[in-house]
Structure formats: structure tokens, C-alpha cells
Design a protein around this motif. Structure first.
Motif, mmCIF file in Angstrom:
data_model
loop_
_atom_site.group_PDB
_atom_site.id
_atom_site.type_symbol
_atom_site.label_atom_id
_atom_site.label_comp_id
_atom_site.label_asym_id
_atom_site.label_seq_id
_atom_site.Cartn_x
_atom_site.Cartn_y
_atom_site.Cartn_z
ATOM 1 N N UNK A 246 0.832 -1.212 0.000
ATOM 2 C CA UNK A 246 0.000 0.000 0.000
ATOM 3 C C UNK A 246 0.868 1.265 0.000
ATOM 4 N N UNK A 247 1.987 1.224 0.695
ATOM 5 C CA UNK A 247 2.853 2.419 0.825
ATOM 6 C C UNK A 247 3.786 2.610 -0.361
ATOM 7 N N UNK A 248 3.975 1.573 -1.160
ATOM 8 C CA UNK A 248 4.984 1.646 -2.237
ATOM 9 C C UNK A 248 4.620 2.718 -3.256
ATOM 10 N N UNK A 249 5.605 3.518 -3.712
ATOM 11 C CA UNK A 249 5.305 4.516 -4.740
ATOM 12 C C UNK A 249 4.831 3.834 -6.028
ATOM 13 N N UNK A 250 3.757 4.372 -6.563
ATOM 14 C CA UNK A 250 3.140 3.807 -7.772
ATOM 15 C C UNK A 250 4.153 3.660 -8.914
ATOM 16 N N UNK A 294 -7.436 -30.740 -3.961
ATOM 17 C CA UNK A 294 -7.323 -29.273 -4.054
ATOM 18 C C UNK A 294 -5.888 -28.840 -3.723
ATOM 19 N N UNK A 295 -5.352 -29.351 -2.624
ATOM 20 C CA UNK A 295 -4.000 -28.912 -2.226
ATOM 21 C C UNK A 295 -2.969 -29.400 -3.257
ATOM 22 N N UNK A 296 -3.213 -30.586 -3.834
ATOM 23 C CA UNK A 296 -2.294 -31.085 -4.873
ATOM 24 C C UNK A 296 -2.274 -30.166 -6.096
ATOM 25 N N UNK A 297 -3.362 -29.431 -6.315
ATOM 26 C CA UNK A 297 -3.401 -28.549 -7.498
ATOM 27 C C UNK A 297 -2.659 -27.233 -7.232
ATOM 28 N N UNK A 298 -2.287 -26.965 -5.984
ATOM 29 C CA UNK A 298 -1.570 -25.723 -5.660
ATOM 30 C C UNK A 298 -0.069 -25.949 -5.772
ATOM 31 N N UNK A 299 0.660 -24.968 -6.278
ATOM 32 C CA UNK A 299 2.097 -25.164 -6.470
ATOM 33 C C UNK A 299 2.842 -25.353 -5.152
ATOM 34 N N UNK A 300 4.017 -25.978 -5.258
ATOM 35 C CA UNK A 300 4.839 -26.196 -4.057
ATOM 36 C C UNK A 300 5.318 -24.875 -3.483
ATOM 37 N N UNK A 301 5.567 -23.915 -4.375
ATOM 38 C CA UNK A 301 6.125 -22.646 -3.927
ATOM 39 C C UNK A 301 5.731 -21.596 -4.960
ATOM 40 N N UNK A 302 5.757 -20.332 -4.557
ATOM 41 C CA UNK A 302 5.475 -19.283 -5.537
ATOM 42 C C UNK A 302 6.645 -18.315 -5.580
ATOM 43 N N UNK A 303 6.939 -17.842 -6.765
ATOM 44 C CA UNK A 303 8.109 -16.989 -6.975
ATOM 45 C C UNK A 303 7.723 -15.538 -6.699
ATOM 46 N N UNK A 304 8.336 -14.955 -5.662
ATOM 47 C CA UNK A 304 7.962 -13.575 -5.304
ATOM 48 C C UNK A 304 9.049 -12.568 -5.703
ATOM 49 N N UNK A 305 9.815 -12.931 -6.733
ATOM 50 C CA UNK A 305 10.916 -12.066 -7.187
ATOM 51 C C UNK A 305 10.456 -10.669 -7.599
ATOM 52 N N UNK A 306 9.285 -10.562 -8.218
ATOM 53 C CA UNK A 306 8.821 -9.240 -8.679
ATOM 54 C C UNK A 306 8.534 -8.337 -7.480
ATOM 55 N N UNK A 307 7.908 -8.878 -6.441
ATOM 56 C CA UNK A 307 7.609 -8.076 -5.240
ATOM 57 C C UNK A 307 8.907 -7.638 -4.558
ATOM 58 N N UNK A 308 9.893 -8.529 -4.532
ATOM 59 C CA UNK A 308 11.183 -8.189 -3.912
ATOM 60 C C UNK A 308 11.851 -7.053 -4.678
ATOM 61 N N UNK A 309 11.777 -7.140 -6.006
ATOM 62 C CA UNK A 309 12.473 -6.150 -6.828
ATOM 63 C C UNK A 309 11.725 -4.810 -6.840
ATOM 64 N N UNK A 310 10.392 -4.855 -7.006
ATOM 65 C CA UNK A 310 9.639 -3.606 -7.215
ATOM 66 C C UNK A 310 9.410 -2.802 -5.937
ATOM 67 N N UNK A 311 9.125 -3.478 -4.828
ATOM 68 C CA UNK A 311 8.819 -2.692 -3.616
ATOM 69 C C UNK A 311 9.498 -3.239 -2.365
ATOM 70 N N UNK A 312 10.589 -3.999 -2.605
ATOM 71 C CA UNK A 312 11.454 -4.385 -1.493
ATOM 72 C C UNK A 312 10.868 -5.413 -0.541
ATOM 73 N N UNK A 313 9.955 -6.233 -1.045
ATOM 74 C CA UNK A 313 9.359 -7.246 -0.174
ATOM 75 C C UNK A 313 10.414 -8.230 0.345
ATOM 76 N N UNK A 314 10.370 -8.524 1.629
ATOM 77 C CA UNK A 314 11.179 -9.603 2.214
ATOM 78 C C UNK A 314 10.491 -10.019 3.506
ATOM 79 N N UNK A 315 10.199 -11.309 3.670
ATOM 80 C CA UNK A 315 9.532 -11.731 4.910
ATOM 81 C C UNK A 315 10.490 -11.641 6.085
ATOM 82 N N UNK A 316 9.933 -11.311 7.240
ATOM 83 C CA UNK A 316 10.776 -11.244 8.439
ATOM 84 C C UNK A 316 10.936 -12.640 9.050
ATOM 85 N N UNK A 317 9.860 -13.440 8.898
ATOM 86 C CA UNK A 317 9.859 -14.757 9.543
ATOM 87 C C UNK A 317 10.050 -15.889 8.527
#
Ligand code: SER
Length: 336
Positions: A246-250, A294-317
């Protein structure tokens, strides 16, 4: 003069309760909360609660005439397991409800002559891997890959993302001049785990349910196979993801929808993490064929590279800190 507020729908749910804490108590914002349920135990002067439904158009019209809504955190939804029992109701809430709120945002922005921010939590449920071999071959999916949901909830979330994109970028595109400015931003969350609330109606709930049962000293039969792997995130990270987006510059944003995640592990590894702190826990596996599918149809992991690059996303935990510093101490306190 109308009071300036941020509107939170689904405020009594798991994400809502954690978000209010942050927005109302720490950021001192004026908050208007909307939920079918009462908000127990909250009496701050900067929070006004309305008991009602996002499907009630006349209620929403009333809100628009009384408040200046500058931001909407639209959290209300029927989750994936519940939605499979009543798909038409899920569609009404998850899609039509979202449409009503986008219309409300459009009206508000036109009246204010300035943008209304619309923050939307989407989900890994918008992905659909056709079989386990494909899931194993594509362990980390990007935003545009495998957008073939198999659940009503996943379909609803994917379409709501598209509606958000439409309202923010192409709304009434043939009109001479569109006065509407909706700043729509969405996050695709993995399974969320809170130490303070227990989820209801989701299909990734086996993780948090295992942990809460162990802390209460109750036995738990996990409804998926031990090898079932998906991604998870601690609730405080989900809240910072919402607020930081929400805070990230457009100007830095290259997408309207971003994957965010923290760690990925199997149900057996989840059990092992729980056993480290609750060695007496009685956790067994009794897969439920349909929920497993249902859970088998969900991916093992999701790639959050765009969020990291565009608005500095990084989980604390990460995994270890999530259990050791957030989940276990807070859950122990909760059930003491
Ligand atoms: N965790 C949710 C569910 O299982 C999906 O986002 O329904």
C-alpha cells in the motif's frame, strides 16, 4: 464534512483482526470496519464497526454518502473449502461483492477528484497444477504461469484480480475522459498461519490446525498426505506485505498483482516443526481425498521475485524464526 476513513471489509476474519491492530493502533488511522460478525473487544474511538454484508448495495451506498473513503482493504471472502460446499454463494460474495466495492471506489474517486487505493488479498489458489508430476516439475511458479484454478474460490480470486486491473487501468475506456482513479494493488498469499486466531473454511488450514491442536494438547488428524507441499507465511509478514505494498510509490510498480511468500514445506515437515516444541503432540494423517486433490493442485512454492524487486518485499519470519519466535511463544500464551 464527511469523515476520512480506510474501509476494511471482512474485518472480523483472520487477516482483518491483525490488520486493524496495525492500522488503528499503530498508524492511528480512522477505520471503518464492515463484517457480518460483531467486532468483539474493540472500542477504540478511531474504529467504527458496521455489521453487514458487502453484497448489500444499499448499505454500501449509505457508507459512501456518510464517509470519505480513501482506501479499501477488501478482505471479505468465502475460503476454498467452504466455497466448494456453496459455490453460488461464494461467487456472490467473492465476485459480486468485489464488484460492488470497485464501483464504490469508482464513485468515491470521482467525487473526491483523487485516487482511492484498493488493496486486495488474492491467493495461491488461483494456480492449478494438472497433476503431481507437473507440480514437481514446476516447483516455483511466476504470476502469469498455471493460472488454471480448480476451485470456485480460486476462480473467484483470479477474476477479481482481473476486475481490479480493469477498474484501475481500462475502466470506461471508450468515454471521452474517465474521471475514475482506482489504485488497485493485489497480493497472492500462500497459506497464512496466525498464532492468535484459528482459520476456518480454508484448505491450507491443516498447518495452523495441527499447531493449535498441539498447543491445546488435543490430537489432530491431518487431512492431507505427509508429502503434500505448499508455501506458508506468518500473519505478521502478511500484514507487513499488505501495508508495504500500500505504501509503495506507484512509479515503482510494474504489476497490479504480486506473489509473496515466506517458506515452503511438506505436511510431515510441518509436523516435525510442531513436535520440536510440543513433543507430546499426537498428529496422524488421514487424507481426505477431495481436499487432498485441491491442495495437490496448488504449487509447491510461488516466486515472489517481482515483489522483492519492485517494492522491497522480504519476509521477516523464515521457517525457523516463524515457529521459534512468533508461533510457538504466542500460541503457548494463548492456551495457557
Ligand atoms: N488459504 C486459503 C484457503 O485455503 C486460500 O487462500 O482457502
Amino acid at each position: 464534512m464527511r469523515k476520512k476513513v480506510s474501509l476494511i471489509t471482512g474485518a472480523a476474519g483472520e487477516i482483518g483482526q491483525a490488520l486493524i491492530q496495525e492500522l488503528a493502533e499503530n498508524e492511528k488511522k480512522n477505520i471503518l470496519t464492515l463484517d457480518l460478525q460483531p467486532m468483539n473487544g474493540r472500542s477504540q474511538t478511531n474504529i467504527t464497526h458496521i455489521e453487514g454484508s458487502i453484497t448489500d448495495k444499499s448499505l454500501l451506498d449509505r457508507l459512501v454518502s456518510e464517509y470519505e473513503i480513501e482506501a479499501i482493504y477488501h478482505l471479505a471472502a468465502l475460503l476454498s473449502t467452504r466455497a466448494e460446499y456453496s459455490p453460488a454463494t461464494a461467487h456472490t460474495v467473492n465476485v459480486e461483492g468485489t464488484l460492488h466495492l470497485l464501483e464504490l471506489a469508482a464513485q468515491q474517486s470521482e467525487w473526491r477528484g483523487s485516487p482511492v487505493q484498493f488493496i486486495f488479498p488474492s491467493s495461491k489458489a488461483i494456480y492449478g497444477m494438472p497433476d503431481l508430476a507437473t507440480k514437481a516439475a514446476h516447483p516455483r511458479v511466476r504470476e502469469w504461469e498455471w493460472n488454471y484454478p480448480t476451485t470456485m474460490y480460486g476462480c473467484n480470486k483470479l477474476y477479481a484480480e482481473m476486475l481490479g486491473n480493469y477498474y484501475s487501468r481500462h475502466y470506461k475506456q471508450l468515454a471521452e475522459k474517465s474521471p475514475v482513479m482506482i489504485d488497485f494493488r493485489a497480493l497472492r498469499f500462500p497459506g497464512l498461519i496466525s498464532a492468535h486466531t484459528v482459520p476456518s473454511g480454508g484448505t491450507s488450514d491443516y498447518g495452523p490446525e495441527m499447531l493449535h491442536a498441539a498447543a491445546k494438547g488435543e490430537p489432530y488428524a491431518c487431512f492431507v498426505r505427509p508429502d503434500t507441499t505448499i508455501a506458508f507465511m506468518a500473519m505478521p509478514d502478511a500484514i507487513s506485505a499488505l501495508l508495504n505494498l500500500a505504501r509503495a510509490p506507484q512509479t515503482g510498480l510494474t504489476r497490479t498483482v504480486y506473489n509473496v511468500t515466506s517458506f515452503s514445506l511438506s505436511a510431515e515437515d510441518f509436523r516435525q516443526q510442531v513436535l520440536k516444541s510440543f513433543p507430546e503432540a499426537r498428529i496422524t494423517f488421514e487424507p481426505h481425498a477431495k481436499r487432498q486433490q485441491i491442495v495437490d493442485s496448488w504449487p509447491m512454492d510461488i516466486d515472489d521475485g517481482a515483489a522483492r524487486k519492485d517494492w522491497g518485499w522480504a519476509p521477516e519470519f523464515g521457517l525457523e524464526r516463524c515457529f521459534a519466535e512468533y508461533l510457538v511463544p504466542n500460541i503457548r500464551k494463548r492456551y495457557q
